[in-house]
Design a protein around this motif. Sequence first.
Motif, mmCIF file in Angstrom:
data_model
loop_
_atom_site.group_PDB
_atom_site.id
_atom_site.type_symbol
_atom_site.label_atom_id
_atom_site.label_comp_id
_atom_site.label_asym_id
_atom_site.label_seq_id
_atom_site.Cartn_x
_atom_site.Cartn_y
_atom_site.Cartn_z
ATOM 1 N N TYR A 133 6.432 3.322 13.106
ATOM 2 C CA TYR A 133 6.345 4.229 11.960
ATOM 3 C C TYR A 133 7.681 4.928 11.723
ATOM 4 C CZ TYR A 133 4.940 8.047 8.901
ATOM 5 O OH TYR A 133 4.857 8.915 7.843
ATOM 6 N N THR A 144 4.960 -0.999 2.577
ATOM 7 C CA THR A 144 4.290 0.303 2.649
ATOM 8 C C THR A 144 5.204 1.385 2.074
ATOM 9 O OG1 THR A 144 5.017 0.445 4.975
ATOM 10 C CG2 THR A 144 2.729 -0.179 4.575
ATOM 11 N N ALA A 189 0.857 -1.190 0.000
ATOM 12 C CA ALA A 189 0.000 0.000 0.000
ATOM 13 C C ALA A 189 0.889 1.234 0.000
ATOM 14 C CB ALA A 189 -0.909 0.005 1.228
ATOM 15 N N GLN A 247 5.600 5.785 1.378
ATOM 16 C CA GLN A 247 5.232 7.018 2.092
ATOM 17 C C GLN A 247 4.357 7.980 1.293
ATOM 18 O OE1 GLN A 247 8.528 9.009 4.048
ATOM 19 N NE2 GLN A 247 7.531 11.003 3.884
ATOM 20 N N CYS A 293 7.734 1.077 -4.260
ATOM 21 C CA CYS A 293 6.789 0.223 -3.545
ATOM 22 C C CYS A 293 6.376 -0.963 -4.421
ATOM 23 C CB CYS A 293 5.567 1.052 -3.143
ATOM 24 S SG CYS A 293 4.477 0.260 -1.960
ATOM 25 N N GLY A 322 3.833 5.599 5.597
ATOM 26 C CA GLY A 322 2.624 6.077 4.934
ATOM 27 C C GLY A 322 2.683 7.598 4.929
ATOM 28 N N VAL A 361 6.542 0.244 9.454
ATOM 29 C CA VAL A 361 5.582 0.728 8.462
ATOM 30 C C VAL A 361 5.803 2.206 8.176
ATOM 31 C CG1 VAL A 361 3.731 -0.945 8.872
ATOM 32 C CG2 VAL A 361 3.912 1.076 10.342
ATOM 33 N N PRO A 385 -1.865 2.968 3.104
ATOM 34 C CA PRO A 385 -1.677 2.236 4.357
ATOM 35 C C PRO A 385 -2.816 2.471 5.361
ATOM 36 C CG PRO A 385 0.429 3.058 3.622
ATOM 37 C CD PRO A 385 -0.616 3.658 2.701
#
Length: 224
Positions: free
Chosen positions: A188, A206, A131, A208, A216, A158, A156, A136
């Motif tokens: 994160y 994931t 994602a 950003q 990705c 995002g 992760v 995400p």
Amino acid sequence: MKILMVLTSHDKLGNTGHKTGFWLEEFAAPYYTFLDAGVELTLASIAGGQPPLDPKSDDPQSQTEFTHRFKADTKAQQALANTLALADVNGAEFDAIFYPGGHGPLWDLAENTDSIKLIEQTLSSHRPVAAVCHAPGVLRHVKNQDGSPLVKGKNVTGFSNSEEAAVGLTEVVPFLVEDMLKANGGHYAKGEDWSSFVLTDGLLVTGQNPSSSVECANALLKLL
């Protein structure tokens, strides 16, 4: 190799009166990265049919080689106009799932039970999920088999709070991706605003922001 790409069907940017949807680069760049790698692609959205495009992602300054390629590709445009309804998709038929971003997923895919179940079943059967940017956010209610949040203890990324502030939508979105991932126990991390930054933790990839789309997609291919 078969990959399912899942897009938003939500087109309203909160109560602003403006439109939202999926972000063109975050669809087009992975789409062609996968296609050029010989992947068989299937497109789905919650409502099926044509997913709404965030009009800002169609601005001249947001265009890339991939968005230009898409605009010249009638076959790809036709595929996008005829996405399957997510409820009708059998996730077991695919080797991996990819979620493009845009603000739309924060409203619909994050809360959609079909999407949540799809992610849980895909990961539990040892197939990867990726994602990018706001996507995400679709992990918000996804659980591990023990009932804990999927992202708990995972590395992760995002769309960051600082990037959301830069586009002036901190008070508009239903939740901030960075805050949600942290609240669910995710580790994160982020790169510089608007630069490519991607994390892979086990079977979860994931990215950003829009700049992370190609990296990705390639990280997902690497897992496959």
